[in-house]
Design a protein around this motif. Structure first.
Motif, mmCIF file in Angstrom:
data_model
loop_
_atom_site.group_PDB
_atom_site.id
_atom_site.type_symbol
_atom_site.label_atom_id
_atom_site.label_comp_id
_atom_site.label_asym_id
_atom_site.label_seq_id
_atom_site.Cartn_x
_atom_site.Cartn_y
_atom_site.Cartn_z
ATOM 1 N N ARG A 162 -78.862 -25.881 -34.371
ATOM 2 C CA ARG A 162 -77.851 -25.798 -35.426
ATOM 3 C C ARG A 162 -76.552 -26.423 -34.915
ATOM 4 O O ARG A 162 -76.225 -26.321 -33.717
ATOM 5 C CB ARG A 162 -77.621 -24.330 -35.812
ATOM 6 N N ALA A 163 -75.810 -27.044 -35.817
ATOM 7 C CA ALA A 163 -74.510 -27.609 -35.457
ATOM 8 C C ALA A 163 -73.515 -27.334 -36.563
ATOM 9 O O ALA A 163 -73.837 -27.455 -37.752
ATOM 10 C CB ALA A 163 -74.624 -29.111 -35.218
ATOM 11 N N THR A 164 -72.325 -26.925 -36.197
ATOM 12 C CA THR A 164 -71.209 -26.778 -37.138
ATOM 13 C C THR A 164 -70.012 -27.494 -36.526
ATOM 14 O O THR A 164 -69.784 -27.418 -35.315
ATOM 15 C CB THR A 164 -70.868 -25.295 -37.382
ATOM 16 N N ALA A 165 -69.274 -28.211 -37.354
ATOM 17 C CA ALA A 165 -68.148 -28.984 -36.817
ATOM 18 C C ALA A 165 -67.128 -29.254 -37.911
ATOM 19 O O ALA A 165 -67.457 -29.337 -39.090
ATOM 20 C CB ALA A 165 -68.648 -30.296 -36.232
ATOM 21 N N LEU A 166 -65.880 -29.391 -37.490
ATOM 22 C CA LEU A 166 -64.792 -29.806 -38.375
ATOM 23 C C LEU A 166 -64.383 -31.207 -37.916
ATOM 24 O O LEU A 166 -63.846 -31.383 -36.818
ATOM 25 C CB LEU A 166 -63.617 -28.838 -38.274
ATOM 26 N N VAL A 167 -64.694 -32.199 -38.745
ATOM 27 C CA VAL A 167 -64.442 -33.595 -38.388
ATOM 28 C C VAL A 167 -63.474 -34.197 -39.401
ATOM 29 O O VAL A 167 -63.786 -34.341 -40.583
ATOM 30 C CB VAL A 167 -65.751 -34.411 -38.367
ATOM 31 N N ARG A 168 -62.261 -34.495 -38.938
ATOM 32 C CA ARG A 168 -61.212 -35.069 -39.785
ATOM 33 C C ARG A 168 -61.046 -34.305 -41.098
ATOM 34 O O ARG A 168 -61.004 -34.869 -42.190
ATOM 35 C CB ARG A 168 -61.511 -36.551 -40.047
ATOM 36 N N GLY A 169 -60.981 -32.992 -40.957
ATOM 37 C CA GLY A 169 -60.736 -32.124 -42.106
ATOM 38 C C GLY A 169 -61.972 -31.763 -42.908
ATOM 39 O O GLY A 169 -61.899 -30.906 -43.807
ATOM 40 N N ALA A 170 -63.111 -32.363 -42.627
ATOM 41 C CA ALA A 170 -64.345 -32.057 -43.358
ATOM 42 C C ALA A 170 -65.227 -31.132 -42.525
ATOM 43 O O ALA A 170 -65.371 -31.319 -41.309
ATOM 44 C CB ALA A 170 -65.100 -33.338 -43.689
ATOM 45 N N ARG A 171 -65.819 -30.139 -43.185
ATOM 46 C CA ARG A 171 -66.689 -29.183 -42.505
ATOM 47 C C ARG A 171 -68.153 -29.610 -42.636
ATOM 48 O O ARG A 171 -68.653 -29.810 -43.739
ATOM 49 C CB ARG A 171 -66.497 -27.777 -43.072
ATOM 50 N N TYR A 172 -68.813 -29.704 -41.487
ATOM 51 C CA TYR A 172 -70.221 -30.083 -41.437
ATOM 52 C C TYR A 172 -71.051 -28.902 -40.929
ATOM 53 O O TYR A 172 -70.617 -28.141 -40.058
ATOM 54 C CB TYR A 172 -70.436 -31.267 -40.494
ATOM 55 N N ARG A 173 -72.267 -28.789 -41.498
ATOM 56 C CA ARG A 173 -73.246 -27.835 -40.973
ATOM 57 C C ARG A 173 -74.617 -28.489 -41.044
ATOM 58 O O ARG A 173 -74.970 -29.090 -42.066
ATOM 59 C CB ARG A 173 -73.278 -26.548 -41.788
ATOM 60 N N ALA A 174 -75.351 -28.412 -39.953
ATOM 61 C CA ALA A 174 -76.671 -29.041 -39.907
ATOM 62 C C ALA A 174 -77.655 -28.128 -39.192
ATOM 63 O O ALA A 174 -77.283 -27.311 -38.347
ATOM 64 C CB ALA A 174 -76.602 -30.395 -39.199
ATOM 65 N N GLY A 175 -78.932 -28.268 -39.554
ATOM 66 C CA GLY A 175 -79.997 -27.513 -38.896
ATOM 67 C C GLY A 175 -81.193 -28.416 -38.648
ATOM 68 O O GLY A 175 -81.444 -29.357 -39.421
ATOM 69 N N TRP A 176 -81.925 -28.137 -37.571
ATOM 70 C CA TRP A 176 -83.109 -28.919 -37.213
ATOM 71 C C TRP A 176 -84.187 -27.982 -36.677
ATOM 72 O O TRP A 176 -83.905 -26.989 -35.997
ATOM 73 C CB TRP A 176 -82.811 -29.927 -36.115
ATOM 74 N N ILE A 177 -85.438 -28.326 -36.947
ATOM 75 C CA ILE A 177 -86.594 -27.707 -36.304
ATOM 76 C C ILE A 177 -87.336 -28.815 -35.568
ATOM 77 O O ILE A 177 -87.638 -29.865 -36.149
ATOM 78 C CB ILE A 177 -87.537 -27.035 -37.315
ATOM 79 N N VAL A 178 -87.617 -28.585 -34.297
ATOM 80 C CA VAL A 178 -88.301 -29.571 -33.463
ATOM 81 C C VAL A 178 -89.639 -28.995 -33.022
ATOM 82 O O VAL A 178 -89.711 -27.874 -32.517
ATOM 83 C CB VAL A 178 -87.450 -29.935 -32.228
ATOM 84 N N LEU A 179 -90.715 -29.772 -33.236
ATOM 85 C CA LEU A 179 -92.060 -29.347 -32.855
ATOM 86 C C LEU A 179 -92.779 -30.476 -32.127
ATOM 87 O O LEU A 179 -92.561 -31.657 -32.437
ATOM 88 C CB LEU A 179 -92.885 -28.981 -34.094
ATOM 89 N N PRO A 180 -93.671 -30.134 -31.196
ATOM 90 C CA PRO A 180 -94.472 -31.190 -30.565
ATOM 91 C C PRO A 180 -95.489 -31.738 -31.565
ATOM 92 O O PRO A 180 -95.989 -31.011 -32.423
ATOM 93 C CB PRO A 180 -95.159 -30.465 -29.407
#
Length: 231
Positions: A162-180
């Motif tokens: 998971r990633a959350t970030a504030l980039v130049r005033g914009a709020r980002y949220r992302a999620g990933w699932i990684v599998l072999p």
């Protein structure tokens, strides 16, 4: 392989934490008694002979055992009939989950105990599973539909990020699932990202390495780094 493109999210924020009440049923064996006596046919005619005492042996009931959830475990696998991936992670009784099929995503949070986990997400979404035999077996309910899943235990770099970030005033949220990959040749991943609540293309990640989001460097977190903020 990443699944890129626009994504529609059903989880606009962190998932709601939900408690899990679990009843544990225990049982213990009954005591077993063995009795022996002298053969009546060999009884003495001597009236003064003392009576033969009965010998009794009892078995002490074994202490009941109560099932416990693993203090730390990660599960990830495919959702049947959906094509998406699901991940569930447990840390000391706290649990988080994530579903994504490249178009729809949902975050879940709750608790785990006695071999079960029940999580709740945004908009009435739920995820429940039984834990045992090296896998999580359960059901995902989302957007008025239900799907079954079986998710084996996984080890890093597989799992949930998971990633959350504030980039130049914009709020980002992302999620990933990684599998072999099933053939063991590399990994497959699926994910989604939103910018100020609106879906945007999600970058491919390499677990343990940062990604670039709108020109800024952001480090995706593994479960150990973000489970507390979702609980």
């Amino acid at each position: 392989m990443s699944r890129l493109g626009p994504f529609f999210t059903l989880a606009a924020g962190a998932a709601l934490a939900a408690g899990l009440g679990v009843a544990s049923v225990t049982s213990a064996p009954q005591a077993v008694t063995a009795t022996s006596s002298a053969d009546a046919a060999t009884a003495s005619t001597d009236a003064t002979s003392p009576p033969v005492a009965e010998a009794t042996t009892s078995v002490t009931p074994a202490p009941a055992k109560t099932a416990k959830a693993a203090a730390k475990a990660d599960y990830a696998g495919r959702v049947r009939g959906n094509g998406g991936l699901v991940a569930v992670s447990i840390r000391d009784g706290k649990a988080v989950g994530y579903f994504c099929d490249g178009k729809t995503e949902a975050w879940f949070a709750g608790k785990a105990g006695d071999g079960e986990v029940t999580l709740k997400g945004f908009g009435g979404a739920t995820l429940s599973a039984s834990l045992g035999g090296g896998k999580a077996t359960g059901e995902l309910a989302l957007g008025g539909k239900r799907w079954d899943f079986t998710a084996p235990t996984v080890k890093k770099p597989s799992g949930l990020y998971r990633a959350t970030a504030l980039v130049r005033g914009a709020r980002y949220r992302a999620g990933w699932i990684v599998l072999p990959r099933p053939d063991g040749n590399g990994f497959v991943q699926v994910g989604a990202m939103v910018k100020d609540g609106e879906p945007v293309p999600v970058p491919t990640i390499t677990p343990g390495s940062p990604v670039t989001i709108d020109g800024d460097t952001v480090a995706p977190k593994d479960v150990d780094a973000f489970i507390e903020e979702m609980s």
